[in-house]
Scaffold this motif. Structure first.
Motif, PDB file in Angstrom:
ATOM      1  N   ALA A 159     120.210  46.948 -25.536  1.00 55.21           N
ATOM      2  CA  ALA A 159     121.619  47.071 -25.905  1.00 55.21           C
ATOM      3  C   ALA A 159     122.473  47.507 -24.717  1.00 55.21           C
ATOM      4  O   ALA A 159     123.595  47.013 -24.534  1.00 55.21           O
ATOM      5  CB  ALA A 159     121.771  48.066 -27.056  1.00 55.21           C
ATOM      6  N   GLU A 203     118.951  37.591 -31.412  1.00 55.89           N
ATOM      7  CA  GLU A 203     118.802  38.883 -30.728  1.00 55.89           C
ATOM      8  C   GLU A 203     117.428  39.485 -30.962  1.00 55.89           C
ATOM      9  O   GLU A 203     116.844  40.103 -30.058  1.00 55.89           O
ATOM     10  CB  GLU A 203     119.884  39.859 -31.194  1.00 55.89           C
ATOM     11  CG  GLU A 203     121.295  39.504 -30.772  1.00 55.89           C
ATOM     12  CD  GLU A 203     121.998  38.615 -31.783  1.00 55.89           C
ATOM     13  OE1 GLU A 203     123.238  38.486 -31.702  1.00 55.89           O
ATOM     14  OE2 GLU A 203     121.319  38.059 -32.682  1.00 55.89           O
ATOM     15  N   GLN A 229     129.847  45.940 -31.705  1.00 54.93           N
ATOM     16  CA  GLN A 229     128.663  45.294 -31.131  1.00 54.93           C
ATOM     17  C   GLN A 229     127.401  46.067 -31.509  1.00 54.93           C
ATOM     18  O   GLN A 229     126.389  45.489 -31.933  1.00 54.93           O
ATOM     19  CB  GLN A 229     128.792  45.229 -29.606  1.00 54.93           C
ATOM     20  CG  GLN A 229     129.871  44.316 -29.081  1.00 54.93           C
ATOM     21  CD  GLN A 229     129.429  42.855 -29.043  1.00 54.93           C
ATOM     22  OE1 GLN A 229     128.304  42.540 -29.333  1.00 54.93           O
ATOM     23  NE2 GLN A 229     130.335  41.986 -28.664  1.00 54.93           N
ATOM     24  N   ARG A 262     123.132  44.469 -22.512  1.00 53.94           N
ATOM     25  CA  ARG A 262     124.093  43.561 -23.129  1.00 53.94           C
ATOM     26  C   ARG A 262     125.507  44.144 -23.073  1.00 53.94           C
ATOM     27  O   ARG A 262     126.477  43.422 -22.783  1.00 53.94           O
ATOM     28  CB  ARG A 262     123.696  43.287 -24.581  1.00 53.94           C
ATOM     29  CG  ARG A 262     122.434  42.466 -24.754  1.00 53.94           C
ATOM     30  CD  ARG A 262     122.659  40.994 -24.454  1.00 53.94           C
ATOM     31  NE  ARG A 262     123.580  40.390 -25.390  1.00 53.94           N
ATOM     32  CZ  ARG A 262     123.214  39.682 -26.475  1.00 53.94           C
ATOM     33  NH1 ARG A 262     121.925  39.548 -26.759  1.00 53.94           N
ATOM     34  NH2 ARG A 262     124.109  39.122 -27.255  1.00 53.94           N
ATOM     35  N   TRP A 268     124.102  44.914 -33.788  1.00 54.03           N
ATOM     36  CA  TRP A 268     122.711  44.916 -33.314  1.00 54.03           C
ATOM     37  C   TRP A 268     121.837  45.845 -34.132  1.00 54.03           C
ATOM     38  O   TRP A 268     120.671  45.538 -34.387  1.00 54.03           O
ATOM     39  CB  TRP A 268     122.679  45.294 -31.834  1.00 54.03           C
ATOM     40  CG  TRP A 268     123.385  44.303 -30.969  1.00 54.03           C
ATOM     41  CD1 TRP A 268     123.589  42.974 -31.225  1.00 54.03           C
ATOM     42  CD2 TRP A 268     124.022  44.558 -29.722  1.00 54.03           C
ATOM     43  NE1 TRP A 268     124.302  42.389 -30.216  1.00 54.03           N
ATOM     44  CE2 TRP A 268     124.580  43.332 -29.278  1.00 54.03           C
ATOM     45  CE3 TRP A 268     124.187  45.698 -28.920  1.00 54.03           C
ATOM     46  CZ2 TRP A 268     125.275  43.216 -28.066  1.00 54.03           C
ATOM     47  CZ3 TRP A 268     124.873  45.589 -27.720  1.00 54.03           C
ATOM     48  CH2 TRP A 268     125.414  44.355 -27.301  1.00 54.03           C
TER      49      TRP A 268
END
Length: 309
Positions: free
Chosen positions: A175, A88, A54, A178, A58
């Protein structure tokens, strides 16, 4: 010498009110720094790799250092029409623009040309201050009002080709928020998650606020975070000295110059890591007087480190 000033009420200080349980841990690297996870219950064997994936995804979108990132491709584009970007990036831009609006635009993500000019961006370090003419020229290429965002389809638009953005003031906090949702969906509910020193707690966890310029791990104040986040912005990590003046990496959008007031760092406690991250930077820009007035107006919980006069 430092003075620690507190303007919050909802955070418990340490008082032996927690019973520590054994923890499991995971860690890795992201966004030019590190991340870590501590949880009070076992989690799936593949969770660390999942978190890293992840974060890698990002970083490939939000990095201003990587020339192939979604953000860098937007910066490099000469188009003044709508430029398609990952959703994003739109989310992070809108988050930063809202915090900017709430703080009188003390946070301005279009300040990238000025940050680069002072040697704190991807262009490399410098050892002397830029000239007035150079500062004025760089400022002319900035301005939050020259940036637009939309969701359907996700895209950004700049008013002139040279406009560039840098979302590092909010990216780590975004981040964390999330990732917290991802962990909770995976059944991990009692954890401390950290990226680059910004922390998010689910359950109750002891955390420390580091003394500015002290060795890593030396805390001036320990707090108990319960379902809260803590983010710190300071002037002691990146700076250079020229002609007897110290120039920090925190730039005031109003002047195009590094801040020069007495605050060494600002730590914000908030329910959302993204908000704590952005407000910490903005309050540090505003300084001790304007910053405290705004924090009180917005009801923010803040720890201020001020250099004693």
């Amino acid at each position: 010498m430092m003075r620690i000033l507190f303007s919050f009420a909802a955070v418990c200080l340490l008082g032996g009110c927690l019973r520590e349980k054994s923890t499991v841990e995971a860690a890795g690297r992201t966004m030019g720094t590190t991340w870590s996870l501590r949880a009070r219950a076992p989690f799936a064997a593949g969770l660390q790799a999942d978190i890293q994936h992840q974060l890698d995804t990002w970083e490939a979108i939000l990095s201003h250092w990587r020339p192939d990132s979604g953000l860098s491709r937007f910066n490099a584009s000469a188009s003044t029409g709508w430029i398609e970007v990952p959703t994003e990036l739109v989310e992070v831009v809108e988050l930063a623009q809202q915090i900017g609006a709430d703080t009188g635009h003390a946070l301005d993500i279009t300040l990238a040309p000025v940050v680069d000019l002072w040697g704190f961006g991807a262009g490399g370090r410098r050892t002397s201050a830029p000239s007035e003419a150079e500062i004025a020229a760089a400022k002319a290429l900035c301005g939050w009002q020259h940036l637009q965002a939309r969701h359907e389809p996700p895209a950004l638009r700049k008013a002139f080709p040279q406009l560039r953005i840098n979302v590092s003031a909010v990216a780590e906090g975004w981040a964390l928020d999330r990732l917290a949702k991802h962990l909770e969906a995976a059944g991990v509910t009692d954890f401390l998650l950290e990226i680059g020193g910004e922390v998010l707690a689910r359950g109750g966890w002891r955390v420390g606020i580091q003394t500015p310029a002290a060795p890593p791990g030396e805390a001036a104040q320990m707090l108990l975070l319960k379902d809260q986040c803590l983010a710190t912005s300071g002037v002691y990590r990146q700076h250079f000295t020229h002609d007897g003046r110290d120039h920090a990496h925190i730039i005031d959008p109003a002047t195009g110059r590094p801040i020069e007031h007495g605050l060494a760092s600002v730590s914000v406690i908030h329910a959302m890591a993204s908000q704590a991250d952005g407000f910490a930077t903005a309050l540090l820009v505003l300084g001790p007087a304007k910053g405290r007035m705004l924090a009180e107006k917005l009801g923010l919980q803040v720890v201020w480190f001020e250099r004693a006069k």
